[in-house]
Design a protein around this motif. Structure first.
Motif, PDB file in Angstrom:
ATOM      1  N   SER A  71      -9.520   9.615  -3.620  1.00  0.00           N
ATOM      2  CA  SER A  71      -9.089   9.925  -2.258  1.00  0.00           C
ATOM      3  C   SER A  71     -10.026  10.970  -1.673  1.00  0.00           C
ATOM      4  CB  SER A  71      -7.660  10.475  -2.241  1.00  0.00           C
ATOM      5  OG  SER A  71      -7.318  10.937  -0.952  1.00  0.00           O
ATOM      6  N   THR A 103      -8.866   4.639  -2.799  1.00  0.00           N
ATOM      7  CA  THR A 103      -9.649   3.433  -3.058  1.00  0.00           C
ATOM      8  C   THR A 103     -10.014   3.397  -4.535  1.00  0.00           C
ATOM      9  OG1 THR A 103     -11.715   4.577  -2.497  1.00  0.00           O
ATOM     10  CG2 THR A 103     -10.616   3.330  -0.738  1.00  0.00           C
ATOM     11  N   SER A 104     -10.085   2.192  -5.088  1.00  0.00           N
ATOM     12  CA  SER A 104     -10.385   2.052  -6.503  1.00  0.00           C
ATOM     13  C   SER A 104     -11.849   2.372  -6.773  1.00  0.00           C
ATOM     14  CB  SER A 104     -10.078   0.626  -6.963  1.00  0.00           C
ATOM     15  OG  SER A 104     -10.480   0.447  -8.310  1.00  0.00           O
ATOM     16  N   ASP A 132     -12.900  -3.820 -11.551  1.00  0.00           N
ATOM     17  CA  ASP A 132     -11.736  -4.700 -11.604  1.00  0.00           C
ATOM     18  C   ASP A 132     -11.664  -5.487 -12.902  1.00  0.00           C
ATOM     19  OD1 ASP A 132     -10.863  -3.907  -9.111  1.00  0.00           O
ATOM     20  OD2 ASP A 132     -11.754  -5.607  -8.048  1.00  0.00           O
ATOM     21  N   ASP A 144      -1.469   5.095   1.215  1.00  0.00           N
ATOM     22  CA  ASP A 144      -2.202   3.917   0.763  1.00  0.00           C
ATOM     23  C   ASP A 144      -2.537   4.102  -0.711  1.00  0.00           C
ATOM     24  OD1 ASP A 144      -3.912   1.757   0.308  1.00  0.00           O
ATOM     25  OD2 ASP A 144      -4.781   1.874   2.314  1.00  0.00           O
ATOM     26  N   GLU A 145      -1.729   3.507  -1.579  1.00  0.00           N
ATOM     27  CA  GLU A 145      -1.902   3.618  -3.034  1.00  0.00           C
ATOM     28  C   GLU A 145      -1.528   2.267  -3.648  1.00  0.00           C
ATOM     29  OE1 GLU A 145       0.610   6.742  -4.573  1.00  0.00           O
ATOM     30  OE2 GLU A 145       2.053   6.533  -2.964  1.00  0.00           O
ATOM     31  N   ARG A 146      -2.554   1.501  -4.016  1.00  0.00           N
ATOM     32  CA  ARG A 146      -2.383   0.085  -4.330  1.00  0.00           C
ATOM     33  C   ARG A 146      -2.374  -0.178  -5.839  1.00  0.00           C
ATOM     34  NH1 ARG A 146      -5.731  -2.856   0.550  1.00  0.00           N
ATOM     35  NH2 ARG A 146      -5.193  -1.334   2.153  1.00  0.00           N
ATOM     36  N   TRP A 205      -8.783   5.947  -9.304  1.00  0.00           N
ATOM     37  CA  TRP A 205      -8.807   5.863  -7.836  1.00  0.00           C
ATOM     38  C   TRP A 205      -9.297   7.174  -7.254  1.00  0.00           C
ATOM     39  CZ3 TRP A 205      -6.764   1.451  -5.152  1.00  0.00           C
ATOM     40  CH2 TRP A 205      -6.276   0.456  -6.015  1.00  0.00           C
ATOM     41  N   THR A 250      -4.875   8.537   1.309  1.00  0.00           N
ATOM     42  CA  THR A 250      -5.240   7.162   0.977  1.00  0.00           C
ATOM     43  C   THR A 250      -6.168   7.150  -0.225  1.00  0.00           C
ATOM     44  OG1 THR A 250      -7.148   7.169   2.464  1.00  0.00           O
ATOM     45  CG2 THR A 250      -5.038   6.470   3.409  1.00  0.00           C
ATOM     46  N   ARG A 276      -1.748  -3.482 -10.235  1.00  0.00           N
ATOM     47  CA  ARG A 276      -2.665  -3.617  -9.105  1.00  0.00           C
ATOM     48  C   ARG A 276      -2.038  -4.381  -7.933  1.00  0.00           C
ATOM     49  NH1 ARG A 276      -8.135  -2.475 -10.135  1.00  0.00           N
ATOM     50  NH2 ARG A 276      -8.309  -2.835  -7.897  1.00  0.00           N
ATOM     51  N   ALA A 332       0.819  -1.210   0.000  1.00  0.00           N
ATOM     52  CA  ALA A 332       0.000   0.000   0.000  1.00  0.00           C
ATOM     53  C   ALA A 332       0.851   1.256   0.000  1.00  0.00           C
ATOM     54  CB  ALA A 332      -0.926   0.007   1.215  1.00  0.00           C
TER      55      ALA A 332
END
Length: 779
Positions: free
Chosen positions: A119, A127-128, A132, A438-440, A117, A125, A743, A88
């Motif tokens: 934030s 989130t997608s 997917d 947090d960057e996934r 994404w 942080t 990812r 992350a």
């Protein structure tokens, strides 16, 4: 003044046809035999001249059909969940940023091969908000003042060591990313920028870069006047290899629009990243007619990618820079009269920080409140406070800059996206950068799992080095050296012994879990004339003190990588090899048999397979008529039988019966295709398990079959459709780990299939696969 002779009025129905140029091997400035990108080279090793978005869309569709079949027939397989392991806290390449105009601290970003994404905490942080199962390649994002979000798919940056995955058009979300619909430009391949008319936000311009590999298609500047429902071309490119990379609307006069065009084509053996189509344009009537800006600007063909920006506080002030067709920075320009005339500023190549690949950047950004405060995207973040008379670096961020945005709701706050992820400055971009936590969306080439504890992992990332994840799922990761991170390994018995490799086989050995001191492995310790971007380095599974390293020659170590001895001749075709070109003729993969340390299998980038049963005293080449002739991505040996081995191949079938997965049952002498039924996409990794299963990682997912192939099933649910580059198997826990390119890293527990171990003897050539898969249950 403007060159009015180039003005032309365009509509969707009246656009003139685009001439198709011949695909010559030279540009106006001469041949450009520059290094091929590793991922592009292997995917085009089937003789293809393009990597079209349509191929990937077709492969994703086939993967979706296979997943549906798995859900209906083999539910225990389909219901397995992939879990995100990490990291992350590393990040990956970002190409654009959109600031939410209504919601404080909310931003949206486009990850190059990782989707969109969101934030809600000012970039701490993310989130997608991208499905997917869709293509993950992105090029641009933008948001209207009432919160309608647009995403342009396909990256306009044409690959570094990686690849440019094509997109399939423009998408719109009216609920801030919760749901999406495609709204046009399906044949644009890459969207580089959006520009919204501030006086009428149903009017949105899109800069379509076009297919990197194929002339024609949807290129140039497009306009919607109904909020994205329909699009029409308003600026056609001057030739079929040119596309738009920038479009800017004057906020004080929305009828005035600027655009940057880039002439570029990627062919199998070269880049042509410049030419007569590279140019700057202006419209004074809202995009109905356009004129090329020439006064004070170059008009010759030695022009690469242009960067273009307008100063919002003084829209008469414009900045632009251009690279040469070969890639280095050429010149910086400024206009103080809205583009009527331009003056070259004294910015040098060193100040521009473009290295030899100005086409990787192509972006400029101006402080909305200060016309002289200019930021130039390069290897370093470069800043000018004197109106582009000079630039100096701004430190504290990762290399390779791509996007920058000011937050109008927070004075002094600036957001930055680069190859290392997302950053925020509260000092107007002059420094004090804080990285997201947090960057996934990290792009990984490889991963390894400690056999002593599968929660210990190391992995190699595109432009983000080698990394150690020894703190469990979701825990922090540590950088452990390397440039680009390629092959990474953990000693099978001692996780403190770690190996990491940069590009072209510059590797190290560490006895401190990857930390210093690090003993080098590479050109000074091993024998080879050429080494692949991802040089294979592998343990012998029968003896952890034995290792193999291969350039174009196989090297063996019996003292855990301290000293090396060559054990093969050149196992490749040896070229073609221009000194400045990609080192074709390299070994791409090597595997030793777990049950016989004298048996090795080797694959090469020029489609060769080799085997030896006497530890290299004699080498045997597989009859090439048996093989697809494409890049061999991985070889693996069955854990219980040294005569059973697998080879996977890149490229596409393109309507042929070219195999992606092959198997030998007689020690390498004969090979058969066992990949029929898989989606038509590159296969990047293969793992045979002790109980008779076969697992493969592809550009569109992970799939499972019996040891001898046959019917295939999708393994698990909800693995994002980023390319799966590498698989690692932990036999005691049945944990499979997948490294994705965009990812991050994911784990799944593979169910046991009793029929594989109890009913399917390895020496039975007639066994079927249905009994295996139907017997799978939760393990």
């Amino acid at each position: 003044m403007l060159a009015l002779t180039a003005a032309v009025a365009l509509t969707a129905s009246s656009s003139p046809p685009i001439a198709q140029p011949s695909l010559s091997t030279s540009s106006p400035t001469g041949p450009m035999e520059l290094p091929d990108e590793w991922m592009t080279a292997q995917r085009m090793s089937d003789g293809s001249t393009d990597l079209s978005a349509a191929k990937y869309a077709k492969a994703r569709g086939e993967a979706n059909q296979l997943a549906a079949h798995t859900r209906s027939v083999y539910r225990p397989l389909a219901e397995r969940d992939w879990s995100f392991f990490g990291p992350a806290d590393i990040g990956g390449r970002l190409v654009d940023i959109a600031v939410d105009p209504q919601v404080p601290n909310q931003v949206f970003i486009a990850a190059a091969s990782g989707g969109v994404w969101k934030s809600s905490d000012a970039g701490a942080t993310f989130t997608s908000v991208w499905p997917d199962g869709w293509g993950q390649a992105m090029g641009a994002v933008a948001m209207t003042s009432d919160g309608v979000l647009f995403a342009g798919t396909g990256e306009a940056q044409p690959g570094g060591g990686s690849i440019t995955f094509g997109g399939d058009g423009v998408y719109r979300s009216t609920d801030r990313g919760a749901t999406w619909e495609r709204v046009g430009l399906a044949d644009s391949h890459a969207i580089a920028r959006f520009a919204i008319d501030p006086g009428n936000e149903d009017r949105i311009f899109a800069a379509a870069s076009g297919n990197l590999f194929v002339p024609g298609g949807e290129r140039g500047v497009y306009l919607t006047e109904d909020g994205g429902d329909s699009w029409r071309q308003v600026l056609a490119p001057p030739n079929a290899t040119t596309g738009a990379t920038e479009v800017v609307v004057d906020p004080s006069n929305p009828d005035r629009v600027y655009a940057a065009m880039w002439d570029h084509l990627r062919e199998p053996s070269q880049r042509t990243y410049g030419g007569p189509g590279s140019s700057l344009w202006r419209s004074d009537d809202g995009g109905r007619t356009w004129a090329r800006m020439t006064t004070g600007l170059p008009t010759d063909a030695d022009q690469g990618r242009w960067g273009l920006a307008l100063a919002p506080s003084n829209p008469q002030r414009l900045y632009a820079y251009v690279g040469t067709a070969l890639g280095p920075f050429r010149a910086f320009y400024r206009s103080d009269d809205g583009g009527d005339t331009w003056t070259q500023t004294p910015v040098t190549a060193g100040q521009a920080s473009q290295s030899t690949f100005s086409w990787w950047f192509g972006k400029l950004f101006v402080d909305p409140a200060q016309q002289n405060n200019v930021f130039l995207m390069g290897v370093n973040l470069m800043r000018s406070t004197n109106g582009a008379q000079s630039f100096s670096p701004v430190g504290g961020v990762h290399a390779d800059q791509h996007a920058m945005r000011w937050d109008p709701k927070a004075p002094g706050r600036v957001y930055l996206g680069n190859d290392g992820g997302f950053y925020r400055s509260e000092a107007n971009g002059a420094g004090s950068w804080v990285k997201a936590t947090d960057e996934r969306y990290t792009q990984f080439y490889t991963v390894d799992v400690a056999q002593t504890d599968p929660s210990l992992k190391v992995a190699g990332a595109q432009d983000n080095g080698c990394n150690r994840g020894y703190n469990g799922a979701g825990g922090p990761w540590d950088a452990i050296g390397c440039g680009d991170g390629l092959q990474t390994l953990i000693h099978p018995e001692n996780p403190n012994i770690v190996f990491g490799c940069s590009q072209y086989g510059s590797c190290y050995r560490s006895e401190n879990a990857g930390a210093s001191p690090r003993a080098p492995i590479g050109t000074g310790q091993t024998t080879s004339q050429r080494r692949n971007w991802l040089t294979p380095l592998q343990f012998d599974p029968s003896d952890p003190n034995v290792m193999y390293y291969a350039g174009n020659i196989v090297n063996r170590s019996t003292d855990n990588g301290r000293t090396w001895t060559a054990i093969s001749p050149d196992l490749t075709g040896g070229g073609p090899n221009d000194p400045s070109g990609y080192p074709w003729g390299t070994i791409t993969t090597i595997a030793a048999a777990p049950t016989d340390g004298d048996t090795l299998y080797v694959g090469t980038d020029d489609g060769k397979l080799w085997w030896t049963h006497d530890l290299g005293r004699s080498w045997n080449e597989v009859d090439r008529a048996q093989l697809p002739g494409t890049w061999v991505t991985r070889v693996a040996v069955h854990p219980a039988d040294a005569d059973i081995a697998y080879a996977t191949f890149s490229g596409f079938r393109s309507g042929s019966d070219r195999p992606h997965v092959m198997m030998t049952r007689d020690g390498g002498r004969t090979w058969t295709d066992i990949g029929r039924g898989l989606p038509d996409a590159p296969v990047n990794s293969v793992v045979p398990t002790a109980d008779g299963l076969l697992l493969v990682g592809t550009d569109v997912g992970v799939f499972m079959s019996a040891w001898n192939g046959g019917e295939w099933a999708t393994l698990g649910a909800d693995l994002p459709k980023a390319a799966v580059m590498y698989l690692r198997w932990h036999e005691p826990t049945r944990q499979l780990t997948a490294a994705t390119f965009g990812r991050g890293i994911h784990d799944i527990t593979v169910p046991r299939c009793p029929a594989a171990s109890t009913k399917l003897p390895l020496n039975d050539p007639g066994v079927g696969v249905v009994g295996v898969l139907s017997s799978c249950r939760a393990g």
